[in-house]
Scaffold this motif. Structure first.
Motif, PDB file in Angstrom:
ATOM      1  N   TYR A 103      41.264 -55.857  57.699  1.00 24.66           N
ATOM      2  CA  TYR A 103      40.352 -56.558  58.369  1.00 24.66           C
ATOM      3  C   TYR A 103      40.224 -56.334  59.807  1.00 24.66           C
ATOM      4  CZ  TYR A 103      39.422 -59.003  53.933  1.00 24.66           C
ATOM      5  OH  TYR A 103      39.320 -59.038  52.854  1.00 24.66           O
ATOM      6  N   GLN A 104      41.403 -55.664  60.497  1.00 24.62           N
ATOM      7  CA  GLN A 104      41.693 -55.359  61.850  1.00 24.62           C
ATOM      8  C   GLN A 104      40.685 -54.659  62.459  1.00 24.62           C
ATOM      9  OE1 GLN A 104      45.859 -53.979  62.213  1.00 24.62           O
ATOM     10  NE2 GLN A 104      46.386 -55.725  63.269  1.00 24.62           N
ATOM     11  N   GLN A 164      37.729 -55.195  62.635  1.00 21.06           N
ATOM     12  CA  GLN A 164      36.005 -55.634  62.242  1.00 21.06           C
ATOM     13  C   GLN A 164      35.785 -56.850  62.889  1.00 21.06           C
ATOM     14  OE1 GLN A 164      35.504 -55.550  58.089  1.00 21.06           O
ATOM     15  NE2 GLN A 164      37.261 -54.523  57.639  1.00 21.06           N
ATOM     16  N   GLU A 165      34.425 -57.130  63.007  1.00 19.95           N
ATOM     17  CA  GLU A 165      33.916 -58.228  63.763  1.00 19.95           C
ATOM     18  C   GLU A 165      32.973 -59.257  62.902  1.00 19.95           C
ATOM     19  OE1 GLU A 165      31.650 -56.768  66.978  1.00 19.95           O
ATOM     20  OE2 GLU A 165      33.499 -55.919  68.248  1.00 19.95           O
ATOM     21  N   TYR A 166      33.142 -60.424  63.096  1.00 22.30           N
ATOM     22  CA  TYR A 166      32.281 -61.413  62.177  1.00 22.30           C
ATOM     23  C   TYR A 166      32.035 -62.426  63.008  1.00 22.30           C
ATOM     24  CZ  TYR A 166      34.286 -58.761  58.200  1.00 22.30           C
ATOM     25  OH  TYR A 166      34.658 -57.898  57.272  1.00 22.30           O
ATOM     26  N   LEU A 217      42.833 -62.701  61.150  1.00 23.07           N
ATOM     27  CA  LEU A 217      41.291 -63.050  61.038  1.00 23.07           C
ATOM     28  C   LEU A 217      40.845 -63.852  62.146  1.00 23.07           C
ATOM     29  CD1 LEU A 217      41.593 -64.278  57.367  1.00 23.07           C
ATOM     30  CD2 LEU A 217      40.586 -62.211  58.013  1.00 23.07           C
ATOM     31  N   CYS A 235      39.416 -61.420  64.683  1.00 21.63           N
ATOM     32  CA  CYS A 235      37.929 -60.669  63.958  1.00 21.63           C
ATOM     33  C   CYS A 235      36.603 -61.415  64.331  1.00 21.63           C
ATOM     34  CB  CYS A 235      38.063 -60.466  62.624  1.00 21.63           C
ATOM     35  SG  CYS A 235      39.194 -59.356  62.145  1.00 21.63           S
ATOM     36  N   ARG A 240      34.504 -62.533  66.770  1.00 22.55           N
ATOM     37  CA  ARG A 240      34.049 -61.831  68.057  1.00 22.55           C
ATOM     38  C   ARG A 240      32.690 -61.010  67.802  1.00 22.55           C
ATOM     39  NH1 ARG A 240      36.272 -56.568  68.566  1.00 22.55           N
ATOM     40  NH2 ARG A 240      37.617 -55.980  66.600  1.00 22.55           N
TER      41      ARG A 240
END
Length: 440
Positions: free
Chosen positions: A115-116, A118-120, A139, A142, A144
């Motif tokens: 998940y590094q 990635q943006e959520y 996590l 992420c 952002r």
């Protein structure tokens, strides 16, 4: 269901669930006892946000894919048929407005690295206490993006698991470190009694929880965070073992117990009274210290205390390849460092002795810990049982093991070393030392 162009999410939330829905904190944890309706609320919160914000990107994490399917994918499709679609290839819940809930698993620290980068906009972690603090930190990074959607992280949790200590620290104890903003964290306690849908439909569930052993009942039924399933030292009780510094006797024979690692130095100043009871007077715990720095801080803790010796982890006597000197030689050369003795580091016998010291007789234990020793007071009850080795403590999360291991060295210094067997002599449930480094 759809009604005149509107989408209605069925179900009547409880008061606690309403509080969870209304939270605008960046990090919201909802948890405690079992049966509080946490997963139900988590799914509805995610669906409501996806319907409200067009193109919202969410991530729902559980420890394993089978848990994710049984606890969320199947209920999602049952509860929201006609509103959502599920893509098996993408492992995602899809909405007509472009919003999506990506479904992920995180069974190990290696898994979280996917998940590094990635943006959520929204991240939900179901059963957060099953994740290490490292995974939580990755996590968090992420959460952002460049849009104007709210950034939220929602966690559900029960006491216990490898993440127990960090969840309790942040959300229950609200013990924040540098860089952590208290206003961003909110905890909503959950109990089965807050969920009438369950208690009315299945009253036997509550009765089954009430019949559990007292400490397990307190964790599962009442959501108490000082006791939980898998706890290595259920004997530990803050009300019994933690004391005000002013009650510690003055006429103690004192020594140091130390566990050193570059990831954490744990040093305890321990006193022995004339009855053989132990008192943990002060502590120093810090990461990233070299051997000489660790010795200097130990010397500072011992200054003016008339310390007899320092019992330390045996690996300090191994010679280092880079210098040809042992850790013992480096540390012992620091001015003020007490005379160092190699600890008896046998794990299972050591834990047995410590368990005896923690066992209270008529409310009076054989070991008391000053309330100023916060690291030890937090880490000792957070130790987990090793699932693969009976009677041993788990070494994960590793950061909470150092202070308890220093305490194990301390209690083992009170007995005569056994050379051929690990059995320890007990008299009426309490170990009477065969040999003591102190004379009275």
């Amino acid at each position: 269901m759809r009604e005149q162009g509107l989408i209605k999410i069925l179900g009547i939330p409880t008061e606690r669930q309403r509080e969870f829905f209304a939270s605008k904190a960046r990090f919201t944890a909802y948890g405690g006892a079992r049966g509080g309706g946490k997963s139900w609320a988590l799914r509805r919160k995610l669906v409501a946000m996806c319907l409200r914000y067009e193109g919202l990107s969410c991530l729902l994490i559980r420890r394993t894919i089978p848990e994710l399917k049984s606890n969320h994918i199947v209920p999602f499709l049952r509860e929201y048929d006609g509103i959502i679609s599920y893509s098996e290839s993408e492992k995602a819940i899809l909405f007509p407005n472009g919003s999506r809930i990506s479904l992920g698993y995180c069974a190990s620290d290696k898994d979280v690295l996917r998940y590094q980068g990635q943006e959520y906009d929204v991240i939900a972690i179901d059963e957060a206490t099953q994740l290490s603090e490292f995974r939580f930190s990755v996590l968090k990074a992420c959460l952002r993006g460049s849009n104007h959607f709210p950034r939220r992280m929602y966690l559900t949790c029960n006491p216990g698991g490898i993440g127990h200590s960090w969840v309790k620290r942040l959300f229950v104890d609200r013990d924040f470190r540098c860089g952590e903003n208290p206003s961003e964290y909110k905890f909503i306690p959950a109990r089965v009694f807050d969920n009438p849908n369950l208690t009315d439909s299945d009253p036997e569930y509550v009765r089954s929880l009430e019949s559990l052993p007292p400490r397990l009942r307190d964790a599962w039924l009442y959501g108490k965070w000082d006791v939980f399933d898998g706890q290595f030292f259920p004997e530990f009780d803050r009300a019994v073992h933690i004391c005000n510094p002013c009650v510690i006797p003055h006429n103690l024979s004192k020594f140091i117990a130390m566990d050193y690692g570059l990831d954490m130095l744990a040093v305890l100043l321990v006193g022995v009274d004339t009855q053989g009871n132990l008192w943990v007077i002060r502590e120093f715990c810090q990461s990233g210290l070299t051997l000489s720095q660790a010795a200097s801080r130990t010397a500072l803790l011992a200054q003016g205390q008339d310390v007899g010796f320092a019992v330390c982890s045996p690996d300090l006597w191994n010679r280092r390849q880079d210098s040809g000197r042992s850790g013992f030689e480096i540390m012992q050369s620091v001015p003020g460092m007490p005379s160092m003795l190699s600890a008896d580091d046998r794990r299972i016998p050591g834990w047995r002795v410590l368990r005896e010291y923690l066992s209270a007789r008529e409310g009076h234990p054989f070991i008391r810990i000053s309330s100023e020793c916060k690291e030890l007071a937090d880490c000792l009850p957070a130790l987990l049982c090793d699932p693969n080795k009976e009677e041993d403590a788990c070494d994960r999360p590793h950061k909470i093991t150092h202070a308890p291991e220093a305490l194990r060295y301390a209690v083992m210094s009170r007995i005569f070393p056994q050379s051929n067997n690990d059995d320890l002599d007990f008299i009426k449930g309490f170990k009477i030392p065969k040999k003591s480094p102190f004379t009275y």
